[in-house]
Design an enzyme around this catalytic site. Structure first.
Site, PDB file in Angstrom:
ATOM      1  N   GLU A 164      24.528 -33.689 -32.372  1.00 29.94           N
ATOM      2  CA  GLU A 164      24.434 -35.139 -32.085  1.00 29.94           C
ATOM      3  C   GLU A 164      25.457 -35.803 -32.858  1.00 29.94           C
ATOM      4  O   GLU A 164      26.145 -36.848 -32.394  1.00 29.94           O
ATOM      5  CB  GLU A 164      23.300 -35.703 -31.877  1.00 29.94           C
ATOM      6  N   HIS A 202      10.837 -36.590 -25.590  1.00 33.35           N
ATOM      7  CA  HIS A 202      11.953 -36.849 -24.695  1.00 33.35           C
ATOM      8  C   HIS A 202      11.782 -38.109 -24.116  1.00 33.35           C
ATOM      9  O   HIS A 202      12.429 -38.625 -23.105  1.00 33.35           O
ATOM     10  CB  HIS A 202      11.828 -35.923 -23.363  1.00 33.35           C
TER      11      HIS A 202
END
Lengths: 349, 335
Positions: free
Chosen positions: B69, B138
């Site tokens: 990321e 999540h």
């Protein structure tokens, strides 16, 4: 470790030397860099320059690598790479302004793609990958070069960038200046690895280890890497093995963490004197021509210092400029607040 | 600018389809737009938001990256510096954390640190929020971290049409924009979405329902929750004004304060943790600007100061629901 000039200035025969003009140009750039570093200390003590990280002793590592670029390429320097930025063409006055913490030193000139010195460690490596990839997508032959130190090669960004550059075949040249110290931590405490150029192998890209105090060698290997990138053959990692002779910053006291024994031998490897000895021995430079060169370098610096002195201080409300293209309502109100608190009648943006 | 559209110029779409439509249009309109991230290419994204785009625009414009990321955002910064418009996807907002250094150290301050010599017209899209029983990490709602970072705009749509209109505005904005998409809303709502170029300006809140008694301020996944609570309150004779902020930065304080001046009662709803959340910023702004209008303390309905629970059976305890919002409405009415 690749080397073209031995510490005594003689050619090692490992490769062809660049032509005499190029060797002289590299000498001039190293002198410009060293002059900045030396005058910088004096100016700091006089209170005319802010805290800055010296790079004296690392001129070959910075000049030889940056000299392999053209003005169309990208340069992502760390805070210790003033010498590299000057070599690409950053005006001395802008560099002085940056280390004076003047906004005039932040913008960077329009004709160059050199970024302001990066303070966080290794974070600019992925930026170089992105800039390189963008140049590739635009169909240019321009490359991006990013600098880092040995300590920075412990950061995740370093590894992610090498991996991305390899996987996406970005025309990138990564310079890892192994100067022995991350503030107080020596390379041996930083990592178990003894050859940092080998880190490239893990990402499927070439890694080169070069004598970072031999400007002809750093120039040679970097030019090869740049040409490789321009040909579309992808990134290269270059480890320049050098030494941080000076403290981490002008405000640092290295006697707390290193001894004279640590420094021993590095003066004899001085990159500026090494090329000087070579140029004199080859008759490319004489005492007289060097004196003229040194005067030019000193005059250029003093003129730049005068220019930097002429830059006005920023207005307080300027701290809210350049946050967004258009200030948000919140920023407009905060600007009014600053102007009111300053008792200024200046119109709000 | 909001484009004027007639009824015939619309198509029924889910939010994820509207996002896909916006990305398609952006790629078509501007060669500098590039989409990248994990699994966005061949697969079209785990939620299919980028479905079909690589096939249409090629592997140079829509591409899969290695899994990292920080480098996704960091590389996007370099692309933006060099004149492209990067649209990065972070697979889940809860996976953004490795990239926060790039966001906080660079993305938000590049214009500032170069005195506008460079700017970053970058969009980072990330699915966020709970309500669909996802695995651990999540369902996070990290929008306050971004809103607290100078130089970053934060957009969170709650309807398909807004998702399209706001995303096109974000991609065409000269500054970095975080675009959080409520996972819960991707496919659960359908509505008429204008076809073709359609923009919703950043910095303008949406009045969802009008009412004179209580202002409920929310965004993203909490809008439908607030609407349910408002509908219930209405049957009890309480007029609830629901405001969907749409963007946290820039924040439309004008719409908020106009409503508070009318109602005098405020409930702020988010699914983010309580301490230091954006709901606190809204509450403080109202307290500073309109405390004389308040007839009751502001109530925040939020998640808790614990990691979002991946325990399906009790997820609803953490994530505000219409019952909790309705209770808050009752409390400010009864103060």
């Amino acid at each position: 470790m690749f080397q073209l000039l031995a510490p005594d200035g003689s050619a090692t025969g490992a490769g062809e030397l660049p032509d005499a003009d190029t060797r002289l140009r590299l000498y001039r750039e190293m002198r410009r860099a060293r002059h900045f570093d030396e005058r910088g200390w004096v100016l700091y003590r006089q209170g005319r320059l802010g805290v800055f990280p010296p790079f004296g002793g690392m001129e070959a590592s910075q000049v030889g690598t940056a000299a392999a670029l053209t003005a169309d390429d990208w340069l992502f320097p760390t805070y210790r790479d003033t010498g590299a930025a000057l070599t690409l063409g950053l005006p001395i006055a802008r560099a002085l302004a940056y280390w004076r913490t003047s906004p005039h030193g932040w913008a960077m000139p329009e004709n160059l793609k050199v970024l302001p010195f990066y303070i966080p460690i290794a974070t600019q490596y992925p930026h170089a990958v992105g800039a390189a990839l963008a140049e590739k997508r635009k169909g240019t032959r321009n490359v991006a070069m990013a600098y880092i130190g040995d300590g920075g090669s412990s950061e995740g960004d370093f590894h992610e960038a090498l991996n991305f550059a390899g996987a996406l075949e970005a025309p990138c040249v990564f310079i890892l200046q192994n100067n022995g110290w991350a503030i107080s931590v020596p390379t041996r405490s930083q990592t178990k690895a003894t050859n940092l150029s080998k880190r490239a192998e893990g990402y499927g890209i070439p890694g080169v280890r070069v004598d970072g105090n031999d400007v002809l060698a750093t120039y040679h290997v970097t030019r090869e890497a740049v040409e490789r990138a321009r040909r579309g053959e992808g990134p290269t990692l270059i480890e320049t093995v050098t030494y941080r002779v000076k403290p981490h910053t002008v405000a640092d006291d290295p006697s707390r963490y290193r001894t004279d024994a640590d420094n021993e031998g590095w003066d004899a490897k001085d990159p500026v004197l090494r090329l000087r000895t070579h140029l004199m021995a080859e008759g490319i430079m004489t005492g007289e021509s060097e004196a003229a060169l040194l005067k030019e370098v000193a005059d250029e610096f003093e003129a730049a210092l005068k220019e930097a002195d002429s830059y006005p201080d920023p207005e307080p409300a300027e701290i809210l400029d350049h946050v967004f293209a258009e200030p948000t309502p919140q920023l407009r109100r905060q600007r009014e607040q600053i102007l009111n608190e300053q008792g200024s009648s200046e119109e709000s943006a | 600018m909001t484009a004027t559209v007639s009824k015939t110029d619309t198509k029924t779409m889910t939010m994820v389809a509207a996002i896909n439509d916006a990305l398609d249009l952006a790629l078509q309109q501007d060669d500098t737009v590039h989409i990248f991230g994990e699994d966005v290419g061949v697969m079209g994204g785990v939620f299919r938001a980028t479905d079909g785009l690589q096939a249409r625009y090629g592997v140079d414009r829509v591409f899969d990256t290695p899994l990292a990321e920080a480098a996704i955002v960091g590389m996007g910064i370099g692309m933006g510096l060099a004149g492209l418009k990067p649209v990065a996807e972070i697979q889940f907002a809860g996976f953004l954390y490795p990239a926060l250094d790039q966001v906080l150290s660079h993305l938000g301050r590049y214009r500032h640190r170069t005195r506008s010599r460079y700017h970053l017209p970058m969009v980072v899209r990330a699915p966020y929020g709970g309500g669909v029983h996802t695995p651990e990490q999540h369902a996070d709602s990290p929008e306050a971290i971004l809103a607290h970072t100078p130089g970053i705009k934060v957009v969170i749509p709650s309807t398909p049409a807004d998702a399209k209109g706001l995303l096109l505005s974000a991609i065409n904005d000269p500054d970095p924009v975080f675009f959080f998409e409520a996972i819960k809303l991707y496919r659960s709502v359908k509505e008429e979405v204008p076809v073709g170029d359609y923009r919703v300006p950043l910095g303008k809140a949406r009045l969802v329902t009008e009412g004179d008694d209580v202002t409920v301020i929310c965004y993203g996944g909490m809008v439908e929750v607030a609407q349910k609570a408002a509908a219930a309150a209405r049957t009890a004779g309480i007029g609830v004004e629901v405001i969907d902020l749409r963007t946290l930065v820039p924040l439309d304080t004008e719409t908020i304060l106009d409503s508070v001046q009318k109602t005098g009662r405020v409930v702020v709803v988010t699914e983010a943790p309580r301490t230091g959340g954006f709901h606190s910023e809204i509450s403080a702004t109202i307290a500073e600007e309109a405390i004389e209008c308040l007839r009751a303390p502001i109530i925040r309905v939020t998640g808790f100061d614990a990691p979002y629970p991946p325990f399906t059976a009790i997820e609803d305890v953490y994530r505000p629901n219409a019952v909790r919002v309705a209770k808050a409405i009752k409390a400010v009415m009864g103060y």
